[in-house]
Design a protein around this motif. Structure first.
Motif, PDB file in Angstrom:
ATOM      1  N   LEU A 168       0.851  -1.196   0.000  1.00 12.63           N
ATOM      2  CA  LEU A 168       0.000   0.000   0.000  1.00 12.63           C
ATOM      3  C   LEU A 168       0.884   1.242   0.000  1.00 12.63           C
ATOM      4  O   LEU A 168       1.630   1.485   0.950  1.00 12.63           O
ATOM      5  N   ARG A 169       0.819   2.014  -1.084  1.00 13.78           N
ATOM      6  CA  ARG A 169       1.690   3.188  -1.198  1.00 13.78           C
ATOM      7  C   ARG A 169       0.991   4.466  -0.758  1.00 13.78           C
ATOM      8  O   ARG A 169       1.603   5.333  -0.150  1.00 13.78           O
ATOM      9  N   ALA A 170      -0.299   4.621  -1.111  1.00 17.10           N
ATOM     10  CA  ALA A 170      -0.990   5.869  -0.783  1.00 17.10           C
ATOM     11  C   ALA A 170      -2.496   5.667  -0.784  1.00 17.10           C
ATOM     12  O   ALA A 170      -3.019   4.825  -1.510  1.00 17.10           O
ATOM     13  N   VAL A 171      -3.168   6.434   0.074  1.00 14.65           N
ATOM     14  CA  VAL A 171      -4.629   6.526   0.056  1.00 14.65           C
ATOM     15  C   VAL A 171      -4.937   8.022   0.032  1.00 14.65           C
ATOM     16  O   VAL A 171      -4.569   8.750   0.958  1.00 14.65           O
ATOM     17  N   GLU A 172      -5.555   8.484  -1.067  1.00 17.62           N
ATOM     18  CA  GLU A 172      -5.824   9.912  -1.204  1.00 17.62           C
ATOM     19  C   GLU A 172      -7.308  10.139  -1.464  1.00 17.62           C
ATOM     20  O   GLU A 172      -7.958   9.344  -2.134  1.00 17.62           O
ATOM     21  N   GLU A 173      -7.816  11.240  -0.905  1.00 14.21           N
ATOM     22  CA  GLU A 173      -9.211  11.607  -1.136  1.00 14.21           C
ATOM     23  C   GLU A 173      -9.243  12.978  -1.796  1.00 14.21           C
ATOM     24  O   GLU A 173      -8.659  13.928  -1.277  1.00 14.21           O
ATOM     25  N   ASP A 174      -9.905  13.053  -2.941  1.00 16.18           N
ATOM     26  CA  ASP A 174     -10.043  14.332  -3.622  1.00 16.18           C
ATOM     27  C   ASP A 174     -10.954  15.222  -2.780  1.00 16.18           C
ATOM     28  O   ASP A 174     -12.101  14.844  -2.513  1.00 16.18           O
ATOM     29  N   VAL A 202      -6.623   4.686  -4.202  1.00 16.15           N
ATOM     30  CA  VAL A 202      -5.677   3.853  -3.454  1.00 16.15           C
ATOM     31  C   VAL A 202      -4.583   3.411  -4.418  1.00 16.15           C
ATOM     32  O   VAL A 202      -4.869   2.921  -5.508  1.00 16.15           O
ATOM     33  N   THR A 203      -3.334   3.630  -4.025  1.00 12.49           N
ATOM     34  CA  THR A 203      -2.209   3.266  -4.882  1.00 12.49           C
ATOM     35  C   THR A 203      -1.454   2.094  -4.271  1.00 12.49           C
ATOM     36  O   THR A 203      -1.079   2.136  -3.102  1.00 12.49           O
ATOM     37  N   ILE A 204      -1.280   1.031  -5.083  1.00  7.85           N
ATOM     38  CA  ILE A 204      -0.569  -0.153  -4.610  1.00  7.85           C
ATOM     39  C   ILE A 204       0.558  -0.513  -5.575  1.00  7.85           C
ATOM     40  O   ILE A 204       0.538  -0.123  -6.740  1.00  7.85           O
ATOM     41  N   THR A 205       1.536  -1.256  -5.072  1.00 11.21           N
ATOM     42  CA  THR A 205       2.661  -1.736  -5.873  1.00 11.21           C
ATOM     43  C   THR A 205       2.744  -3.243  -5.722  1.00 11.21           C
ATOM     44  O   THR A 205       2.717  -3.742  -4.598  1.00 11.21           O
ATOM     45  N   PRO A 206       2.813  -3.987  -6.841  1.00 13.80           N
ATOM     46  CA  PRO A 206       2.937  -5.438  -6.690  1.00 13.80           C
ATOM     47  C   PRO A 206       4.284  -5.831  -6.099  1.00 13.80           C
ATOM     48  O   PRO A 206       5.276  -5.118  -6.278  1.00 13.80           O
ATOM     49  N   THR A 207       4.291  -6.941  -5.387  1.00 12.09           N
ATOM     50  CA  THR A 207       5.549  -7.426  -4.812  1.00 12.09           C
ATOM     51  C   THR A 207       6.311  -8.170  -5.892  1.00 12.09           C
ATOM     52  O   THR A 207       7.074  -7.572  -6.626  1.00 12.09           O
ATOM     53  N   ARG A 243      -5.241   2.086  -8.049  1.00  9.02           N
ATOM     54  CA  ARG A 243      -4.180   2.290  -9.043  1.00  9.02           C
ATOM     55  C   ARG A 243      -3.006   1.388  -8.732  1.00  9.02           C
ATOM     56  O   ARG A 243      -2.653   1.204  -7.574  1.00  9.02           O
ATOM     57  N   THR A 244      -2.348   0.845  -9.764  1.00 10.38           N
ATOM     58  CA  THR A 244      -1.145   0.035  -9.572  1.00 10.38           C
ATOM     59  C   THR A 244       0.034   0.789 -10.162  1.00 10.38           C
ATOM     60  O   THR A 244      -0.021   1.212 -11.315  1.00 10.38           O
ATOM     61  N   VAL A 245       1.073   1.003  -9.360  1.00  4.06           N
ATOM     62  CA  VAL A 245       2.284   1.661  -9.865  1.00  4.06           C
ATOM     63  C   VAL A 245       3.460   0.692  -9.741  1.00  4.06           C
ATOM     64  O   VAL A 245       3.488  -0.161  -8.850  1.00  4.06           O
ATOM     65  N   TYR A 246       4.419   0.829 -10.644  1.00  2.00           N
ATOM     66  CA  TYR A 246       5.571  -0.086 -10.671  1.00  2.00           C
ATOM     67  C   TYR A 246       6.876   0.619 -10.301  1.00  2.00           C
ATOM     68  O   TYR A 246       7.931  -0.002 -10.266  1.00  2.00           O
ATOM     69  N   SER A 247       6.782   1.949 -10.060  1.00  2.00           N
ATOM     70  CA  SER A 247       7.989   2.690  -9.751  1.00  2.00           C
ATOM     71  C   SER A 247       7.726   3.616  -8.574  1.00  2.00           C
ATOM     72  O   SER A 247       6.719   4.320  -8.571  1.00  2.00           O
TER      73      SER A 247
END
Ligand SMILES: [Zn+2]
Length: 147
Positions: free
Chosen positions: A16-22, A30-35, A64-68
């Motif tokens: 879990l990288r971030a949880v943001e509310e507009d 919600v932003t996540i990164t795969p292991t 959202r999924t981010v890789y970097s």
């Protein structure tokens, strides 16, 4: 909770990288990164997040999924490492790179704490774990591979 290691949260694992509310629309992202690449648990994790967000009143939330930057076992928090050890899973050692040499520290037995351990198989109950055995107390245990 992580679907493969039920004792640890995706926050403690560093997924879990971030949880943001507009502030204007109230829409949650919600932003996540795969292991591990191709880890089959990611689909389950996405579905779990959606279910939790819907239950919390955010059915329109975006996952959202981010890789970097890429995930590594260094993203696992201290609390997460303690939970792994308490569940009998040896946590990964921090990956320290000194110039060109990558150092791996001894894997300690999660049962008795002995550093006298040996790898039995590179693959344990899941692809991200290896099967190890303690030479002091003879107990087998999972070791989450450092990455
Ligand atoms: Zn032991």
């Amino acid at each position: 909770m992580d679907p493969e290691i039920r004792v640890i949260t995706i926050d403690q694992l560093g997924i879990l990288r971030a949880v943001e509310e507009d502030p204007a629309s109230g829409r949650v992202t919600v932003t996540i990164t795969p292991t591990y690449t191709g880890c089959p648990a990611m689909d389950v994790i996405r579905a779990d997040i959606r279910r939790a967000l819907t239950a919390a009143g955010h059915p329109d939330a975006e996952v959202r999924t981010v890789y970097s930057p890429p995930w590594s076992t260094d993203w696992i928090s201290e609390g997460g490492r303690a939970k792994l050890a308490a569940a009998g899973i040896a946590p990964p050692a921090p990956v320290r790179t000194t110039g060109v040499v990558s150092l791996t520290l001894a894997v300690r037995c999660p049962q008795c704490g002995s550093p006298e351990t040996e790898q039995v198989s590179r693959f344990g109950s899941t692809a991200c774990k290896a099967l190890w055995r303690c030479r002091s107390c003879s107990e087998p245990f999972d070791h989450l591979k450092a990455l």
